[in-house]
Design an enzyme around this catalytic site. Structure first.
Site, mmCIF file in Angstrom:
data_model
loop_
_atom_site.group_PDB
_atom_site.id
_atom_site.type_symbol
_atom_site.label_atom_id
_atom_site.label_comp_id
_atom_site.label_asym_id
_atom_site.label_seq_id
_atom_site.Cartn_x
_atom_site.Cartn_y
_atom_site.Cartn_z
ATOM 1 N N HIS A 38 0.651 -1.188 0.280
ATOM 2 C CA HIS A 38 0.228 -0.037 0.025
ATOM 3 C C HIS A 38 0.994 1.210 -0.286
ATOM 4 O O HIS A 38 1.969 1.297 0.470
ATOM 5 C CB HIS A 38 -0.828 -0.008 1.315
ATOM 6 N N GLU A 107 -9.892 2.803 -2.231
ATOM 7 C CA GLU A 107 -9.801 3.684 -3.656
ATOM 8 C C GLU A 107 -9.471 5.367 -2.857
ATOM 9 O O GLU A 107 -9.157 5.594 -3.984
ATOM 10 C CB GLU A 107 -12.184 4.229 -3.392
#
Length: 304
Positions: A38, A107
């Site tokens: 991430h 998102e």
């Protein structure tokens, strides 16, 4: 039951912290170090370093522990880039790299960096295509694949057949069936054995339908929990975790039990692991956040 260490660097922690955790895990019998892929998280900026780059350094600083990206979103990189990075890490580590692939889900992470974030159906379509694409690119003398989103027709070097493909997710049918067809490892979040059992059955059924040996596919779970060397140490950890969540320890303990999170003195945790093993789980990724060495030793140390 194999034990592996799972870290989430987007929540904080430097490359040196990750390297220290890898060395500690290797020295203490953990079979793998996994990390998320991430670039951001909902709580704000942190030291969200790159998964593939950091593993390149750790590959040269360790010797036995496997390195696992759990998992890489296809929304970040084209499968050709992923395959090349995986083959390079396989070479740098001496065959100790495993690649997890996923659809991507955060998102906000895509919004802040301006990354495209297709709807769920397209992201899953892309995952269905990326798995055979990457598998061919890593293992076939001449890789060929043609789909709606991706295609390859090339002699790819270097080959890296020792890279294990990992498919992870919480879906009850589509994800385990996809893993049964293409993956070397199926990963799920920690849950009660009775929740995991039908997913593992679905995995095995899919493998058989596609002419694969179900027993050759590793089943793993990933998650944290609360435990201690003895009852007193566990109660101390439980009380601290409950206080952070504004709960009474008994209510928090009930939540842990309901969602299948491992908890209790280490003897009880071993019993819970035996229950997971009985339904087919082979490996547990112990989630440790943050992953500085002091916290890794505090959380994972009692399990050694």
């Amino acid at each position: 039951m194999e034990l592996a260490l799972m870290t989430e660097p987007q929540l904080g922690g430097t490359y040196q912290d990750l390297l220290d955790a890898a060395r500690w895990a290797e020295d203490n019998g953990f079979v793998a170090l996994a990390r998320s892929d991430h670039y951001y998280w909902s709580g704000g900026p942190a030291d969200a370093n790159d998964a593939f780059t950091t593993f390149g350094g750790i590959a040269r600083e360790t010797s036995t522990i496997r390195l696992v990206v759990l998992v890489s979103p296809l929304t970040f990189r084209h499968p050709a880039v992923i395959a090349k990075a995986a083959a390079s890490l396989d070479e740098m580590s001496g065959g100790r790299f495993d690649l997890g692939l996923g659809t991507g889900w955060m998102e906000m992470e895509h919004e802040v960096f301006g990354l495209p974030f297709p709807d769920w159906s397209e992201r899953f379509e892309r995952l269905e295509e990326a798995l055979p694409y990457v598998r061919a690119a890593l293992r076939d003398e001449h890789a060929t694949f043609a789909g709606k989103h991706y295609r390859i027709d090339a002699s790819v070097r270097p080959l890296a057949p020792s890279v294990g493909l990992v498919v992870g997710g919480s879906g009850p049918k589509r994800t385990p069936r996809l893993a049964g067809r293409w993956a070397d490892e199926y990963n799920a979040f920690t849950a009660l054995p009775e929740v995991l059992a039908p997913r593992i059955s679905e995995l095995r059924r899919s493998a058989e339908e596609h002419g694969r040996d179900p027993s050759a596919i590793r089943v793993s779970v990933m998650g944290g929990g609360f435990w201690g060397e003895d009852e007193a140490a566990y109660r101390e950890e439980l009380a601290e975790g409950a206080a952070k969540r504004g709960l009474e320890p008994s209510a928090f303990e009930a939540q842990l039990a309901e969602r299948g999170a491992l908890h209790g003195p280490v003897d009880r945790v071993r019993e819970q692991l035996a229950g997971l093993e009985a339904v087919g789980v082979d490996r547990w990724y112990v989630q440790v956040i943050p992953h500085d060495l002091e916290n890794v030793q505090r959380v994972a140390g009692p399990l050694v």
